[in-house]
Motif scaffolding. Sequence first.
Motif, short mmCIF file in Angstrom:
data_model
loop_
_atom_site.label_atom_id
_atom_site.label_comp_id
_atom_site.label_asym_id
_atom_site.label_seq_id
_atom_site.Cartn_x
_atom_site.Cartn_y
_atom_site.Cartn_z
N VAL A 8 0.82 -1.22 0.00
CA VAL A 8 0.00 0.00 0.00
C VAL A 8 0.86 1.27 0.00
N PRO A 9 1.84 1.39 0.90
CA PRO A 9 2.67 2.60 0.82
C PRO A 9 3.43 2.70 -0.50
N SER A 10 3.81 1.60 -1.08
CA SER A 10 4.52 1.61 -2.37
C SER A 10 3.62 2.15 -3.48
N ILE A 11 2.35 1.78 -3.45
CA ILE A 11 1.38 2.29 -4.43
C ILE A 11 1.20 3.79 -4.24
N VAL A 12 1.13 4.25 -2.98
CA VAL A 12 0.98 5.68 -2.70
C VAL A 12 2.21 6.45 -3.21
N VAL A 13 3.39 5.87 -3.10
CA VAL A 13 4.61 6.52 -3.60
C VAL A 13 4.47 6.78 -5.10
N VAL A 14 4.17 5.76 -5.85
CA VAL A 14 4.11 5.89 -7.31
C VAL A 14 2.97 6.83 -7.72
N ALA A 15 1.79 6.63 -7.15
CA ALA A 15 0.65 7.48 -7.49
C ALA A 15 0.89 8.93 -7.05
N GLY A 16 1.44 9.10 -5.87
CA GLY A 16 1.68 10.45 -5.34
C GLY A 16 2.65 11.24 -6.19
N TYR A 17 3.76 10.62 -6.56
CA TYR A 17 4.71 11.33 -7.41
C TYR A 17 4.12 11.59 -8.80
N GLY A 18 3.33 10.66 -9.30
CA GLY A 18 2.68 10.88 -10.59
C GLY A 18 1.75 12.08 -10.55
N VAL A 19 0.90 12.14 -9.55
CA VAL A 19 -0.02 13.27 -9.39
C VAL A 19 0.76 14.57 -9.19
N ALA A 20 1.82 14.50 -8.40
CA ALA A 20 2.61 15.70 -8.12
C ALA A 20 3.20 16.29 -9.40
#
Length: 107
Positions: A30-42
């Motif tokens: 879950v935190p790994s998915i948030v990393v990828v999605a978060g940087y993508g959105v950013a």
Amino acid sequence: MPYLLLALAIAAEVSATVSLKLSDGFSKLVPSIVVVAGYGVAFVALAAVLKAGLPVGVAYALWAAIGVAAVALIGVLFLKEPINLTMIGGLVLVIAGVTLIELGAAK
């Protein structure tokens, strides 16, 4: 509107950075998915900010300063990371530097 998008970019980047710590070297899903999605959105939001006309120096300075301060604060408050007067002084200098960039860009 550009500043709202910049706030989204900063929030996504801070979430991704904190999740990077929580991912434990990408061993937790879950935190790994948030990393990828978060940087993508950013990065998508930052691109929209720049397209909307906010100068890159101002946008990046705000992103960096607010991001650094937020991640440091989250680290201290929730991840039990240490802080001392030298670190606080550094954060104050980062914020002061961004303020000067903003003032210079306003002329």
